[in-house]
Design a protein around this motif. Sequence first.
Motif, PDB file in Angstrom:
ATOM      1  N   ASN B 307      -2.664   0.609  15.425  1.00  0.00           N
ATOM      2  CA  ASN B 307      -2.743   0.403  13.972  1.00  0.00           C
ATOM      3  C   ASN B 307      -3.420   1.594  13.295  1.00  0.00           C
ATOM      4  N   ASP B 308      -2.988   2.766  13.678  1.00  0.00           N
ATOM      5  CA  ASP B 308      -3.607   3.992  13.162  1.00  0.00           C
ATOM      6  C   ASP B 308      -2.499   4.836  12.532  1.00  0.00           C
ATOM      7  N   THR B 309      -2.558   4.968  11.223  1.00  0.00           N
ATOM      8  CA  THR B 309      -1.499   5.680  10.513  1.00  0.00           C
ATOM      9  C   THR B 309      -1.449   7.169  10.837  1.00  0.00           C
ATOM     10  N   ASP B 361       1.422  -5.710   4.332  1.00  0.00           N
ATOM     11  CA  ASP B 361       0.604  -4.566   4.746  1.00  0.00           C
ATOM     12  C   ASP B 361       1.025  -3.974   6.077  1.00  0.00           C
ATOM     13  N   TYR B 363       0.400  -3.782   9.115  1.00  0.00           N
ATOM     14  CA  TYR B 363      -0.623  -4.165  10.089  1.00  0.00           C
ATOM     15  C   TYR B 363      -1.327  -5.453   9.646  1.00  0.00           C
ATOM     16  N   TYR B 365      -4.139  -6.432  11.329  1.00  0.00           N
ATOM     17  CA  TYR B 365      -5.515  -5.929  11.438  1.00  0.00           C
ATOM     18  C   TYR B 365      -5.555  -4.517  10.872  1.00  0.00           C
ATOM     19  N   ASP B 366      -6.177  -4.393   9.725  1.00  0.00           N
ATOM     20  CA  ASP B 366      -6.309  -3.052   9.147  1.00  0.00           C
ATOM     21  C   ASP B 366      -7.764  -2.804   8.758  1.00  0.00           C
ATOM     22  N   GLY B 378      -7.918  -1.060  13.358  1.00  0.00           N
ATOM     23  CA  GLY B 378      -6.872  -0.662  12.437  1.00  0.00           C
ATOM     24  C   GLY B 378      -7.345  -0.041  11.139  1.00  0.00           C
ATOM     25  N   LYS B 380      -5.700   0.806   6.918  1.00  0.00           N
ATOM     26  CA  LYS B 380      -4.688   0.356   5.959  1.00  0.00           C
ATOM     27  C   LYS B 380      -3.489   1.309   5.956  1.00  0.00           C
ATOM     28  N   ALA B 381      -2.298   0.730   5.883  1.00  0.00           N
ATOM     29  CA  ALA B 381      -1.075   1.538   5.888  1.00  0.00           C
ATOM     30  C   ALA B 381      -0.432   1.536   4.505  1.00  0.00           C
TER      31      ALA B 381
END
Lengths: 543, 543
Positions: B307-309, B361, B363, B365-366, B378, B380-381
């Motif tokens: 969850n890593d942009t 969103d 994800y 988990y962000d 995570g 935010k995306a």
Amino acid sequence: MNKVMKTNKGRSGISINGNKASIRLWAPKAKNAFIKLHESGEKLALTSEKYGYWTLDTDQLKDGSLYQYILDDKDPLPDPASVSQPQGVHGPSEVVDLNTYQWTDADWNNVALEDYIIYELHTGTFTPESNFAGIESKLDYLVSLGINAIEIMPVAQFPGGRNWGYDGVFPYAVQNTYGGPKGLQQLVDACHQKGIAVVLDVVYNHLGPEGNYFGEYGHYFTEKYNTPWGNAINFDDAGCDAVREYFIENVLMWFRDFHVDALRMDAVHAVKDFGPEHILSEIKSRVSELVAKTGRQHYLIVECDLNDTRFINPQDKAGFGMDSQWIDEFHHALRITAGGDQTGYYSDFNGIADLAKSYSDAYVYDGQYSPHRDRKFGVKATDNPGKQFIVFSQNHDQVGNRMLGERSSELFSFEMQKLMAGAVLTAPFLPMLFMGEEYSEPHRFMYFVSHTDPELAEAVRKGRKAEFAAFHAQGEAPDPVAEETFINSQLQWNLPEQGDHLVMLNFYKALIALRKKLPALHHLDRKHVKASANEEQRTLILQ
Amino acid sequence: MNKVMKTNKGRSGISINGNKASIRLWAPKAKNAFIKLHESGEKLALTSEKYGYWTLDTDQLKDGSLYQYILDDKDPLPDPASVSQPQGVHGPSEVVDLNTYQWTDADWNNVALEDYIIYELHTGTFTPESNFAGIESKLDYLVSLGINAIEIMPVAQFPGGRNWGYDGVFPYAVQNTYGGPKGLQQLVDACHQKGIAVVLDVVYNHLGPEGNYFGEYGHYFTEKYNTPWGNAINFDDAGCDAVREYFIENVLMWFRDFHVDALRMDAVHAVKDFGPEHILSEIKSRVSELVAKTGRQHYLIVECDLNDTRFINPQDKAGFGMDSQWIDEFHHALRITAGGDQTGYYSDFNGIADLAKSYSDAYVYDGQYSPHRDRKFGVKATDNPGKQFIVFSQNHDQVGNRMLGERSSELFSFEMQKLMAGAVLTAPFLPMLFMGEEYSEPHRFMYFVSHTDPELAEAVRKGRKAEFAAFHAQGEAPDPVAEETFINSQLQWNLPEQGDHLVMLNFYKALIALRKKLPALHHLDRKHVKASANEEQRTLILQ
């Protein structure tokens, strides 16, 4: 979803507010937890909180009280967030109220980073007193030398009394034999009175082997990554939130409660973190919050062996926002230029052209293939100003990690030592001296430990020998456990006023004064420095 | 300094140009290296080049020739960059001229990424033929279903004939039992004739245990990082330049020589690289160069459990530039909403509110604390468009990594399966089906291998059992080594035209057609989708 956005921020350990002591402990695996009061033997049950924390407010602890924790009815242990271990790493922890010190530095302003002239010292060997008071007694000497920042090798509590500091096992505790936390507060205050900033060396990449009780408490380590010292500290694996907070709060403590001006973070290339926010970047953000609140400036300096500007680039350019970094390659190039051996990691360096490149580009390797590393190494540091790089002709590692610990005084001619000093103090970077080099101290700076565990002591002896295989060094490594290795590493304070030592001291004083006086020397703009090398004449021309 | 800026770029292996075969091998530790011609038994000495490469141009090898390498007079070994292993992982390598295939897809343009409707399949179990020709025979069926991209599970040569593909040990070689490299070229060409793009699943995070001769050649692995499959592939340690080039050229080969449209890179969270340029980013740059040269578009899709942009952000925003990523959390939320068990990693998911969050969103988990991971997880995306996320209600892992390999057909009611299909095909992301779900195939998709090493086979059996401890699954895991486990995982092609299977197939066709037709469904703009959950009625409202 009843998820909470953040784990509880805040410091672990014991803090005193008036008559109340607030206890906070992270022990996520424990089924029950008690604090044991050392004098009365009484045990007080801690209350389980979210995220594996345990807390208690009590009036039964005060400044100076000794205590231990008991988890799941096992043996009592010291506090991993202890600020004082008066009986050493295995003994009980001591409550210290860090707010009682009467500071006299309200008018102090940190030296501007670009003006830093740093003097690295090791508390145990800097003076025969081997403590903070000893350092304080030399501040006038340091002022007369002209430096404006001392960098103190790690003071976190380590086993015994003789250690470089990198075997510390209580990152919050100040070494008892050095004078403990109140002694460090006193020293920083005294430095500020003399106009000297204090850089503290801290170790966030590993914890020492003896007195290391972290495994009893929580997941401080991860098996995902290996470092030269075993499993890496857990900055991105299960349980990492509390571990991250533990180290972030450690940074804040030094700045807030000890008025330390800058941290030098040891070997951050071994701080392994693949999470979305690197721990160094989170540290930077939290320090910025503190700075905004107090108005006091603090710097974050890293030792980093990656030639990767990501560490020092600003956060808004996807960097970690570190203010400055050590640049070992300048040292290596300088040492080879001066005629040093091309063994071990020095084999990547050829001489004066490398030195010229470092003057221009900071990193010697900024994308080229490095034979020693057997890979392309580094990136260009074109946009990073000179104040982001710290250079030296000696430091504790480069001297002490030689098998015999010889300083330049033993390895190079008197005139060459002067040239090397000139190279450092005219560089468009921040200069750093290693204690004693300013008067050409002849004593070696050797590797010493005083582990109480005999097996460990033997392992260290063997490890030192193995380490020098790559350097094909001749002879026998000094015994790191022997007290004379420590004693013979101390500075000899009768020397600076004698003969050639005095000549060298005056030369350093003159160079430092010149650096402060001449704008060309302290402007640190590499774009205005043109370094060129004449290989045949072995001459470096700075324009 | 006589340093060279770059190591030699270019592909290892054997390439044919007219009558000449050009050999290139990386074997930095070897003192001497020979190629052994399989038919004549003749040995030709290779010439040592810089950076550990060995080369030779010869007219003694042609399309179809078998060969091995001999290093330092040891046993002959297959080529780590072999494109064909006609006798399996332990046998000799085969020279294949990848330029002889007569392509008919000159007019082909890759489907726009935002229009992808993906169908994941496993070559061995998709048809009873268990090969590429079998897939080709079903292309009309797939066209009528409405999908426009097939994603083929890994085809890199693995031991035996039965394997999901993640035990591949020749990243350049196309599985012999599937039809080899020319069979894959033929399949891709046929797909393009039918308007279907081809996504190939590739594994750059580990190499399989059997037939793995990499250690004989060079430092393909590093001890710095551990993965679930042992030491990580070496992308940033000594010797990494050649390893990086090996995988970069592998990417380029699939695009250039096989006309593959996109890669799905397996579990890139286990691709460990702390260097200044992450290998994924370097791959992206090299693919961009290829695209600029050929004018053909290719996409890079990653499976990433972080969850890593950073992985999908553009390179000019410090991202790695990946085009899209799988988003397992949508699946988990959907499955729990549908009534699935909350065991193992599902324990982090509660139901319809999570699904609504994923619609909004991507994800779930962000930044929140994840109990299963025991850390905040995570980021935010917000700025990442819908086409950067691939969603599904089933995939090979989510089905096959259940102990019994049950599909949704066995776990959920017919109506619930329809709802899940609707959830995926109306999502503002790229939808993906897993082969057979479109007609509710009842066969399980189980885990199977055909290692020839009996100890390894036993280890796999045990490993499977251990893996399910976290899920507290009842019963016995099917024997992964037994042939019937493979046979009973195959699709049953008599079913799609029958009863409820046909109903489901027509439902999927209608949904896919609707997605293509309605702008609101294929615009993929999450900002225009408002997802809200009614927990009591277990209703998700999309506006």
